[in-house]
Enzyme design. Structure first.
Site, PDB file in Angstrom:
ATOM      1  N   SER A 679      83.083  58.568  50.276  1.00 28.67           N
ATOM      2  CA  SER A 679      81.879  59.156  49.683  1.00 28.67           C
ATOM      3  C   SER A 679      81.820  60.674  49.796  1.00 28.67           C
ATOM      4  CB  SER A 679      80.633  58.545  50.329  1.00 28.67           C
ATOM      5  OG  SER A 679      80.561  58.855  51.703  1.00 28.67           O
ATOM      6  N   LYS A 722      71.043  58.023  54.082  1.00 28.64           N
ATOM      7  CA  LYS A 722      71.520  59.371  53.773  1.00 28.64           C
ATOM      8  C   LYS A 722      70.373  60.280  53.332  1.00 28.64           C
ATOM      9  CE  LYS A 722      76.228  57.955  52.577  1.00 28.64           C
ATOM     10  NZ  LYS A 722      77.262  57.857  51.518  1.00 28.64           N
TER      11      LYS A 722
END
EC number: 3.4.21.53
Length: 796
Positions: A679, A722
């Site tokens: 990611s 996140k």
């Protein structure tokens, strides 16, 4: 061979005089008959083939008449083999002891009148112990030297009557005639056994004297047998006094459980067989403890015994809400199970997996679920487990064998339908002893666990009624077959507002009570708790908040105990005095817009976090250096990002010649922390473009996403964690892949209102939102030879 019992005997029977030998009942004996005794044999054949065998004790020197023993054996002639020259061979079978009444004639052969002596049998515990001791002594004697023929050992092992055992050994052992006759005349089987036992002990001592090296070992065996005999005699005395033998009490208790309706039929048959074996084992033998433990487990297992579920959905909802804040998805799943269970009683237990960072309440949620259902709660930790036997148990052939943890805990709980939590399933190990994760495949499969067979129990146990709940921080390390068997429910981290609610509703009342402040009113201002959350903790869960609140409560408790003035309300300005300088800062994002430094978002076992990707260039030969403890996947992401930037250099205003004369160094702090995952691809590419174009990256923008060679941005996991991490760090704008649009529903409305969340589909969009156009900061050229400098792009 065992003779047929006699109801009656003729008044007169022929007597065969036997010199230097004794015949016992139940024994077969060959005799060679001379011509002078053929009349005796013919007479016996006319009298139902019966004759009396008496041992000759002496011969009168004057008359020459034979003096017979007063006790002999009535025998049956089973076989006659006649010889051509006269005489024959007969096979006699001892039938019963007889007592000589009178001798009726002497010539041509003796005739006598005898009476049958009833055979007495003694089956008390002392007799049984003596029989076991004698068998053990025979094994000791056999180890020292062959005392009995091999076939005799097999025959004796099958004898279960004390009198027959004593008579049989009297025949096989090398006893003198007078000793054999004394045994024949001893009518009490127990006394005969004692005589045989003493004779065996004496013979073994003689063999030890001749045996040398093995004498000590054999002497110890004899001593053990004597001790065992004394213990059995003591038990017999206790029984006569009305005191129950603990061994027999255990047997009776086990038998009552085995004969109950709780055990399945297949288990009952195994238990009865083991129980019968247990009765025959000497309680002082090590084997007895092993057998007893096995029978005890079979009897104590809750084969068909469970707790009744509380099917009140409203009550269960209230219980879950009282114990945990939010977690709507998990609570809804439990209530669905209850609803279906109320409509269908024979419902298999679900296999759930709670995935989330530490401190979000995974383990305590399992305990709360058990309380809401009214079930027993079991928890075992799988972290670091490397031995398959921890799950399946050890086979009973091994010393110290035990069932696996699954069976052990269910037996301890006493119910076949507990809530069973397998903690830290993502941290199972593997080594030469097997793979515990593979052993869990059967446990966590509803189609197989109805007949789970532990190696120790060796009989199937139904686990289908158990509600299994596993916990994990991440699912990446869980094997795919095991992951496929579980219903994954994610528990994301908490926002600051959620942590505030949890602190006031759960943590503060708990710590006030645990620190003895129930009688001392203590309250926290909201700003004080927010200060603790933001300045002293940095986590997705609430464990650190709990510790900080506990620290405050302890300091107040200390003041109360010392009689000092203790605050009743904790205000914001008192927090720093109690907890010291702040440990974390909200604005941990970059303090200024910098070239080659881009903020990314990561998802770890501890929840979400921000990372910085730093890129530096220098004159060189196209080398790419990667530092910061990057894993293989992250290194590949860096190479993919560089390849994409080189392939599309014109789109970003980068001269192709730049790559021929530069070395690129990419670093991700902190260097000691391992990092991996795909990611960060979009973050790395943006940092490369920022460095090569000398365009600073906005400090308040963070991003995440996997980059492909075509510039597409693929979806990622852990969106909520996140975004919350970015919010904690002071980031105001977050870039997410377009394909993660649905995940925005996980975020609360107030978070979306505070932050700008942009969905992007390619790298060009990311660059446009992240890198500052040159018009804002003026021309910026990276430091390299002047002929390599490129004109800054007019815009992006």
């Amino acid at each position: 061979m065992t003779g047929h019992p006699l109801d009656a005997i003729p008044p007169e029977l022929p007597v065969y005089p036997l010199h230097d030998q004794v015949i016992f009942p139940h024994m077969s004996f060959p005799l060679f008959i001379g011509k002078e005794h053929m009349g005796l044999v013919e007479e016996a054949l006319r009298n139902n083939r019966l004759l009396v065998v008496l041992t000759v004790l002496a011969i009168d020197p004057i008359t020459g008449r034979e003096q017979f023993a007063r006790v002999g054996t009535i025998c049956r002639i089973n076989q006659v083999l006649r010889f051509p020259e006269g005489g024959c061979k007969i096979i006699l079978e001892g039938v019963n002891r007889v007592r000589l009444i009178t001798t009726l004639q002497v010539t041509p052969f003796a005739m006598a009148s005898v009476s049958l002596i009833p055979e007495r049998e003694n089956r008390n515990s002392v007799a049984q112990a003596l029989m076991q001791s004698i068998i053990a002594l025979l094994r000791v004697a056999q180890s020292l030297g062959q005392m009995l023929p091999e076939d005799a050992h097999h025959a004796i092992d099958r004898i279960d009557e004390s009198g027959k055992l004593a008579d049989s050994l009297a025949v096989y052992l090398n006893m003198e005639v007078k000793d054999q006759q004394r045994l024949l005349e001893t009518l009490d089987p127990l006394e005969r056994l004692k005589d045989v036992y003493l004779f065996l002990t004496t013979e073994i001592q003689k063999m030890q004297a001749r045996g040398g090296g093995s004498a000590d070992r054999s002497r110890q065996a004899v001593r053990s047998q004597k001790e065992h005999l004394l213990r059995e005699q003591l038990k017999h005395i206790q029984n006569q006094l009305g005191e129950e033998d603990p061994h027999q009490a255990d047997i009776r208790q086990f038998r009552s459980i085995v004969q109950s309706d709780e055990m399945p039929e297949v288990v009952r048959s195994v238990a009865e067989k083991e129980l019968a074996r247990l009765e025959r084992i000497n309680p002082s033998s090590p084997e007895y403890t092993v057998a007893r433990s096995y029978v005890e487990y079979l009897c104590n297992m809750p084969w068909q015994r469970g707790t009744s579920d509380i099917l009140d959905i409203d009550r269960a909802q209230q219980t879950l809400d009282d114990d945990h804040y939010d977690l709507v998805e998990v609570k809804e799943r439990i209530l669905e199970f209850l609803a279906v269970h109320s409509l269908k009683s024979s419902l298999k237990g679900p296999i759930l997996c709670f995935v989330g960072p530490p401190g979000v309440g995974k383990t305590s949620l399992g305990r709360s679920i058990a309380r809401s259902l009214g079930r027993k709660f079991i928890r075992i930790s799988l972290g670091g487990m490397k031995d398959e036997a921890e799950i399946r148990g050890h086979r009973r052939t091994y010393i110290g064998a035990m069932p696996g943890r699954i069976i052990q805990e269910i037996c301890r709980a006493g119910a076949n339908n507990p809530v069973f939590m397998l903690d830290e399933v993502d941290k199972i190990g593997q080594d030469f002893r097997g793979d515990p994760a593979a052993a869990l495949l059967e446990v966590l499969d509803p189609e197989q666990n109805y007949s789970f067979t532990d190696h120790y129990l060796d009989v199937p146990f139904d686990l289908s009624h158990v509600m299994f709940i596993t916990t994990a921080n991440v699912m990446d390390t869980v094997p795919p077959p095991l992951r496929d068997r579980m219903e994954v429910l994610r528990l994301p981290g908490y926002s600051d507002e959620e942590k505030l609610q949890i602190a006031f509703k759960y943590l503060i009342p708990k710590q006030v009570s645990e620190n003895g402040l129930d009688k001392h009113p203590l309250q926290f201002e909201e700003q004080a708790v927010l200060k603790i959350i933001k300045n002293y903790t940095r986590e997705a869960g609430v464990r650190s908040i709990d510790r900080q609140i506990a620290s405050v409560c302890r300091k107040v408790a200390k003041a109360v105990a010392q009689g000092k003035d203790a605050p009743e309300v904790i205000r914001s300005d008192q927090v720093e005095k109690m907890l010291g300088p702040r440990k974390y800062f909200s604005d941990v994002a970059a303090e200024e817009d910098r070239v080659g430094v881009v903020t990314g978002l990561a998802w770890t076992e501890s929840g979400g976090d921000i990372i910085f990707v730093e890129v530096s260039t220098m004159a060189g030969r196209k080398d790419l250096t990667l530092t910061g403890s990057l894993g293989n996947v992250m290194q590949e992401s860096a190479k993919t990002a560089l390849s994409y930037v080189r392939a599309h250099h014109a789109d970003f205003g980068i001269d192709a010649q730049v790559f021929e004369n530069l070395d690129i160094h990419l670093h991700v702090p902190s260097g000691a922390i391992p990092k991996d995952g795909p990611s960060a691809g979009v973050t790395i590419a943006t940092a490369l473009i920022s460095q090569l174009t000398r365009r600073p990256a906005r400090r308040n923008v963070a991003m995440t996403g996997e980059l492909t060679l075509t510039g597409r941005i693929l979806p990622i996991g852990g969106v909520k964690e996140k975004v919350l991490a970015a919010r904690r760090a002071g980031v105001t704008t977050v870039l997410l892949p377009e394909r993660n649009r649905e995940n925005l529903k996980e975020l609360d409305d107030h978070i979306l209102a505070e932050m700008t969340v942009l969905l992007v589909d390619n790298l060009s969009e990311v660059v446009a939102h992240t890198l500052i156009p040159d018009t804002e900061h003026g021309p910026r050229l990276f430091d390299c030879p002047q002929h390599l400098a490129v004109d800054p792009p007019s815009g992006s």
